[in-house]
Enzyme design. Sequence first.
Site, PDB file in Angstrom:
ATOM      1  CG  ASP A  97      19.412 100.379  49.885  1.00 49.69           C
ATOM      2  OD1 ASP A  97      18.269 100.479  49.301  1.00 49.69           O
ATOM      3  OD2 ASP A  97      20.148  99.646  49.021  1.00 49.69           O
ATOM      4  CD  GLU A 163      17.785 101.814  44.126  1.00 54.93           C
ATOM      5  OE1 GLU A 163      17.450 101.727  42.722  1.00 54.93           O
ATOM      6  OE2 GLU A 163      18.579 101.864  44.617  1.00 54.93           O
TER       7      GLU A 163
HETATM    8 ZN   LIG Z   1      19.873 105.429  44.356  1.00 58.87          ZN
END
Ligand SMILES: [Zn+2]
Length: 409
Positions: A97, A163
């Site tokens: 991401d 994340e």
């Molecule tokens: Zn990162």
Amino acid sequence: MLDKAVVFSQIDGLRQEMIEALMSLISVPAVAPENGGDGEAQKAKCLVQLLERLGFDKVECYNAPDGRVSCGGRPNVVAYLFGVSDERRLWIVSHLDVVPPGKVDAWTETLPFSSVLCGDRVVGRGSEDNGQSLVSSIFALRALKLLGVKPAFTVGLVFVADEEQGSTYGIQYLLKQQLFKPNDFVVVSDAGNAAGDFIEVAEKSLLWLKLCVMGKQVHGSRPDKGLNAHRIGMDVALALDRLLHEKYSKVDALFDVPNSTFEPTRKECNVEAVNIIPGEDITYFDCRILPVYNLDEVLEDINQLLRYYEEKTRAKITLELLQKQSSPILNSDTDDVVLRLKTAIKHARGIDASVGGVGGGTCAAFFRQQGIHVAVWCTIDGIAHQPNEYARVSSMIADAKVFALLAMG
Ligand SMILES: [Zn+2]
């Protein structure tokens, strides 16, 4: 064992392929639904195609159900190259991401999701964070595969979702699948410095707070009839800022920024006109707290302060916890994964890496919570989340060499 020079020249020969892989991954946005995106599914699809084309021994996808994205899930991809031994595994973790581009006007070198190569730099959103490490870990193993070298241990490349928004659908989901064993080696390749000589072994705990003050909205000329939430909100934010800095003031030299930090960050729009007294005020705090402190105690202090201001002002004040992540310290200078990483960096680059702690937030915290030792490392200029974000091709190649040596044991 094969001479490292042979491996390194194989990796150097993959330069063009690595650049193309990075640019094609950047071109597929993988923004979280919290930020108006549709998750990582498209990017994961491209990644899986790449991994299969490059001849990994096994590629698996773990989908964390999430009704907010169109395909109903957030993909976590794991690619294996089997090793001589399967007793301990080496895991290299990076994330799919990316954060949103921000103001597109500020991107002067390229549009955020159509990358460009400028000299040694690939510019585009998600180039440094975390595309570079995806590619360096993939091509480290690709080089070994091309040379017919079996890694010393089975290596798993882990590409996680979510994340940037707390990892609920990413590494936290994957940790529940029991892939990782306490004596495995884990490298999270998502923080570092430009010289490549910094290994992160500790992170601060994280609190993200949303403070909402509810007063009463009235005409600008009649404060007597309303309750100005903006004034109270400023008061509360400053009081909170002072309280936290004064009470949680310990210093730990292991960390770069050696103290805890408590920063008021985001501020939501309130009224549209100058002559309206706002009835609502919303402020956010980003707190990075040294691991010696207990987050529940910090929260208790915050709540006490808010209750005091509620009584004092008659406003309703609520606290929403957007993120709470405690990060224990496990690693030390003598940690196996740290030592192996230091040795690989020394052999590949001729430099002595040092260890330290950061303000945080990588996937490593979740491994540490489960008692799994982990080192965080890569070579980056540190321009993640900025416009004109870039990855250095030379760093990507240099990191691939270190990963290849790690895999060779
Ligand atoms: Zn990162």
